[in-house]
Structures are given as C-alpha cells and as structure tokens.
Design an enzyme around this catalytic site. Structure first.
Site, mmCIF file in Angstrom:
data_model
loop_
_atom_site.group_PDB
_atom_site.id
_atom_site.type_symbol
_atom_site.label_atom_id
_atom_site.label_comp_id
_atom_site.label_asym_id
_atom_site.label_seq_id
_atom_site.Cartn_x
_atom_site.Cartn_y
_atom_site.Cartn_z
ATOM 1 N N ARG A 132 0.835 -1.211 0.000
ATOM 2 C CA ARG A 132 0.000 0.000 0.000
ATOM 3 C C ARG A 132 0.867 1.256 0.000
ATOM 4 O O ARG A 132 0.518 2.256 -0.631
ATOM 5 C CB ARG A 132 -0.956 -0.008 1.198
ATOM 6 C CG ARG A 132 -1.986 1.107 1.133
ATOM 7 C CD ARG A 132 -3.076 0.964 2.179
ATOM 8 N NE ARG A 132 -2.555 1.081 3.529
ATOM 9 C CZ ARG A 132 -3.277 0.873 4.629
ATOM 10 N NH1 ARG A 132 -4.555 0.518 4.540
ATOM 11 N NH2 ARG A 132 -2.752 1.011 5.821
ATOM 12 N N LYS A 231 -2.527 7.161 1.468
ATOM 13 C CA LYS A 231 -2.193 7.411 2.873
ATOM 14 C C LYS A 231 -1.081 8.457 2.873
ATOM 15 O O LYS A 231 0.097 8.130 2.986
ATOM 16 C CB LYS A 231 -1.756 6.100 3.543
ATOM 17 C CG LYS A 231 -2.528 5.846 4.834
ATOM 18 C CD LYS A 231 -2.277 4.509 5.413
ATOM 19 C CE LYS A 231 -2.104 4.592 6.911
ATOM 20 N NZ LYS A 231 -3.197 5.143 7.696
ATOM 21 N N GLU A 264 -16.120 6.368 6.202
ATOM 22 C CA GLU A 264 -15.429 5.596 7.246
ATOM 23 C C GLU A 264 -15.267 6.497 8.454
ATOM 24 O O GLU A 264 -15.867 7.556 8.524
ATOM 25 C CB GLU A 264 -14.060 5.118 6.749
ATOM 26 C CG GLU A 264 -13.173 6.259 6.290
ATOM 27 C CD GLU A 264 -11.749 5.858 5.922
ATOM 28 O OE1 GLU A 264 -11.336 4.749 6.263
ATOM 29 O OE2 GLU A 264 -11.065 6.685 5.319
HETATM 30 N N1 PXG Z 1 -9.066 4.665 7.535
HETATM 31 C C1 PXG Z 1 -8.151 5.595 7.768
HETATM 32 C C2 PXG Z 1 -8.416 6.986 7.364
HETATM 33 C C3 PXG Z 1 -6.943 5.250 8.378
HETATM 34 O O1 PXG Z 1 -6.015 6.175 8.619
HETATM 35 C C4 PXG Z 1 -7.731 2.976 8.515
HETATM 36 C C5 PXG Z 1 -8.888 3.371 7.883
HETATM 37 C C6 PXG Z 1 -7.542 1.539 8.827
HETATM 38 O O2 PXG Z 1 -6.628 0.990 7.910
HETATM 39 P P1 PXG Z 1 -5.709 -0.245 8.288
HETATM 40 O O3 PXG Z 1 -4.959 -0.529 7.056
HETATM 41 O O4 PXG Z 1 -4.836 0.206 9.414
HETATM 42 O O5 PXG Z 1 -6.618 -1.313 8.689
HETATM 43 C C7 PXG Z 1 -6.733 3.910 8.764
HETATM 44 C C8 PXG Z 1 -5.461 3.531 9.455
HETATM 45 C C9 PXG Z 1 -3.737 6.280 14.715
HETATM 46 C C10 PXG Z 1 -3.708 5.177 13.710
HETATM 47 O O6 PXG Z 1 -2.665 6.669 15.150
HETATM 48 C C11 PXG Z 1 -4.554 5.209 12.616
HETATM 49 C C12 PXG Z 1 -4.501 4.195 11.669
HETATM 50 C C13 PXG Z 1 -3.645 3.144 11.825
HETATM 51 C C14 PXG Z 1 -2.804 3.117 12.915
HETATM 52 C C15 PXG Z 1 -2.821 4.144 13.882
HETATM 53 O O7 PXG Z 1 -4.820 6.770 15.037
HETATM 54 N N2 PXG Z 1 -5.351 4.331 10.620
#
Ligand code: PXG
Length: 373
Positions: A132, A231, A264
């Site tokens: 990703r 991201k 989301e």
């Molecule tokens: N949506 C968004 C906008 C994200 O930033 C997810 C979904 C979940 O994606 P994954 O691939 O992790 O299942 C994310 C990921 C934090 C933190 O510090 C946020 C994420 C991951 C790790 C830590 O709040 N977001």
C-alpha cells in the site's frame, strides 16, 4: 481534580499527581506534554505522568495520562524511551532522529506513510502495508528510493534494533528537502523514516463495553481533490474530523462523503451487520483500502458471514444489528451507539465478539517473523 477544571495555573496541583520532574512551567518541552488543549468537556484536557498505582496502572508504562471520567487513561506519546529510529539506512537516537525543516513532508504534507503492528514477534500483514505504501507513493509520483524487499527488511531490522516484539511501526516517506515553493521537482532525497514504538489507542475496557461515536460535519476529501485512498502525510481532513469528535466528547467520528454517504471513521473503517449479513462502505465512498478491513472480510467469510460493499447512509447505520470499526491501531472495536441511536441491544453483538476474538487469534500466528532465521 477533573481535567476540565484544570488550567496552567493548576500546575502545582498537578505536581502532586505526577513525578515532580515531569511537571512545571519552567520545564518547556515536558510542560507542553503535560497539558493538553482544553475543549469543553472533552476528557483529553490535561495530561500528566502520574506515578503508577493501583488506580493508575498506565503510569507504570510511563505514558502521559488524562484523568477522564473512567479514571487515568494513557494518551499521546511516551517520554523518551531510548528508541532507535531508522532514517535512510542509518539508525539515530530519538533525540537525533531529525529531518530538515525544508523537507516538503513538513512544509506541505508531501509524502506518504503506513502504520503497522507487531504482535508476538511478528509484523502483521507487513507485505500488504508495504504494497500500500508503494501504491500511495505511485499516486503522488514519489519514487521510493528502495525496493519492496529492502523496505521490508529495513522495517524488520528496525524492530530488531529496538527489541520490539509487540508494538506499532510507523513508516514515513517524505518528498525530501526542497525550496520554499511547493513544486516537488525541486526536492531531492526522499527521507525514509521507520519508527518502532508503542501504541494504545483505547483502553481495554472499551473493547468489552463498546464505543459511542458521532457523525461530524467535516466531509471526507473528494477523490478528485485528494484521494483518501492515498495514505498521505496530509491528514488534516481526518484530524479536523477527530477534533470535532473530541469537542463533542467522543473519541471517534463517522465521516460522510460529498454525496452524504458513509465513508469511514477518522482512522478506521466501519462495518455493520444487518439480518445476518455484513456491510462496509465501498472504497469509492472515500474509505481507505484498510488492511484490517480486508482481514475482517476474510475472517467474516470463515465465520460464514458474507460481506458486501454498498453505499450506505446514516439511516443504515442507525438500524444496524451490530457495528464495529477496523484499523491497525484500533484493531476491532465494537460500536454500541451512533449519534445517540443505540445499536442492537447496546452491547457488543455476538458476531462482533467473535470477530474481536478471531482477529486476536490470527495476530498470534500470522505475520513476518522479526527474528532472523
Ligand atoms: N481509515 C483511515 C483513514 C486510516 O487512517 C484505517 C482506515 C484503517 O486501515 P488499516 O490498514 O490500518 O486497517 C486507517 C489507518 C492512529 C492510527 O494513530 C490510525 C490508523 C492506523 C494506525 C494508527 O490513530 N489508521
């Protein structure tokens, strides 16, 4: 003392709660970490490093804490932990891990990142995260100065150097140092940064009780403006929504897209169960292609629950039988109230509970081993 009653002048009172060295107005950096911003009745009002005690097990881990209604809750970053941070092939101490103030990652949020978890000496879904990262970089025309295999190895090596078995790894790639104009073609030297640290987004009790969330007014970025699939280091859209949630007294928020469909949450994907079937917004709604989302869909299939991805409105969420959020940081979080509408019977539902368990089981046995074979 409740957080909302405290202000800077209450440092003396805070001193009694914390380690003396961690408190004090003269103590610039530490004081900044001491006090959090004040917003209405949001629990994240004041942070301190209180001593460990029965009431405050978080103190033992050295985390800054807030005094919330449910007691001391760890927040933010721990004080210096002696981490070794990877930057472009070298390791630096936390204090010396620096990039230029002329880096466009800082000046413009020009760069990409990933957040990965380590469980039991393995990096969970490492390949998927690096994939990703490459997709995000490609979308912003940023050439990563390393191959997929090199980046995987550097991430594993950073964990080894930090003796990390369980934790959170942040990979960041910036556009690099440039001029004070936004044109990225003046940048040289993208910075590849790998931090192997810790994360605890929510207290364990929340996973048992379930979370209450709200919809916020900040609209998810339109994919023609800044595609939320990237991201990128420009996370203000999500941060603005998070701030709104905090002001309203909540920890997480639902974001709608410009058409009003559910996208989301600020850092998690969302799932609902209705009549035995699972639904999650399509990627075209402005949801991140979450890796935990993908894992959840696989686990649901194993449980015999089919998942589909239709556009959804808040009405669909309100009338769900169950709801949970997925994310690397958050893992699988049950949701029991949305905009004051009780979901199901107001407790984490049976499918959600099975998912929380199945996810934890999977993290125990799968992932790239950190230790060299
Ligand atoms: N949506 C968004 C906008 C994200 O930033 C997810 C979904 C979940 O994606 P994954 O691939 O992790 O299942 C994310 C990921 C934090 C933190 O510090 C946020 C994420 C991951 C790790 C830590 O709040 N977001």
């Amino acid at each position: 003392l409740r957080g909302e009653q405290l202000e800077r002048r209450d440092l003396a009172a805070l001193r009694e709660l914390g380690e003396p060295d961690d408190v004090g107005e003269d103590n610039g950096g530490q004081a900044a970490r001491m006090l959090w911003c004040i917003h209405g009745n949001c629990p994240r009002t004041v942070a301190a490093w209180p001593s460990a005690s029965k009431q405050n097990p978080a103190g033992k881990r050295g985390f800054p804490c807030v005094l919330a209604k449910r007691g001391w809750v760890p927040v933010g970053f721990p004080p210096l932990l002696g981490m070794k941070v990877y930057i472009n092939g070298k390791f630096y101490s936390e204090q010396n891990a620096k990039v230029s103030v002329f880096d466009h990652g800082l000046l413009y949020g020009d760069g990409v990142f990933e957040g990965i978890r380590a469980y039991h000496g393995r990096l969970f879904k490492l390949k998927e995260h690096i994939d990703r990262l490459f997709c995000s970089a490609k979308a912003i025309l940023l050439d990563l100065p390393m191959t997929h295999a090199e980046l995987m190895e550097a991430t594993l090596e950073t964990c080894r150097r930090n003796k990390l078995n369980d934790g959170y790894i942040r990979l960041v790639v910036t556009r690099g140092r440039g001029t004070l104009g936004l044109n990225p073609n003046r940048c040289s030297d993208p910075q590849v940064i790998i931090i192997a640290g810790k994360i605890q987004l929510y207290p364990p009790s929340l996973y048992k009780k379930g979370m209450e969330i709200v919809t916020v007014a900040t609209t998810r970025n339109h994919h023609n403006a800044l595609n939320p699939a990237i991201k990128s280091l420009n996370y203000l859209n999500n941060i603005m929504a998070k701030i709104e949630a905090n002001i309203a007294g909540y920890e997480e928020a639902i974001m709608l897209n410009t058409e009003g469909y559910v996208a989301e949450c600020t850092g998690d994907n969302i799932f609902i169960l209705k009549d035995g079937r699972m639904f999650t917004p399509p990627l075209s709604s402005g949801a991140l292609h979450g890796i935990t989302r993908g894992t959840a869909i696989d686990l649901l299939a194993e449980l015999g629950v089919p998942t589909s991805e239709p556009n959804m409105t808040r009405y669909d969420l309100f009338n769900a039988d169950e709801c949970f959020l997925t994310g690397t940081g958050a893992e699988i979080v049950p949701v029991v109230k949305i905009d004051q509408r009780v979901i199901g019977n107001g407790k984490p539902g049976p499918v959600t509970k099975k998912m929380v368990k199945a996810y934890h089981e999977l993290t125990k046995v799968s992932g790239e081993r950190i230790a060299k074979r």
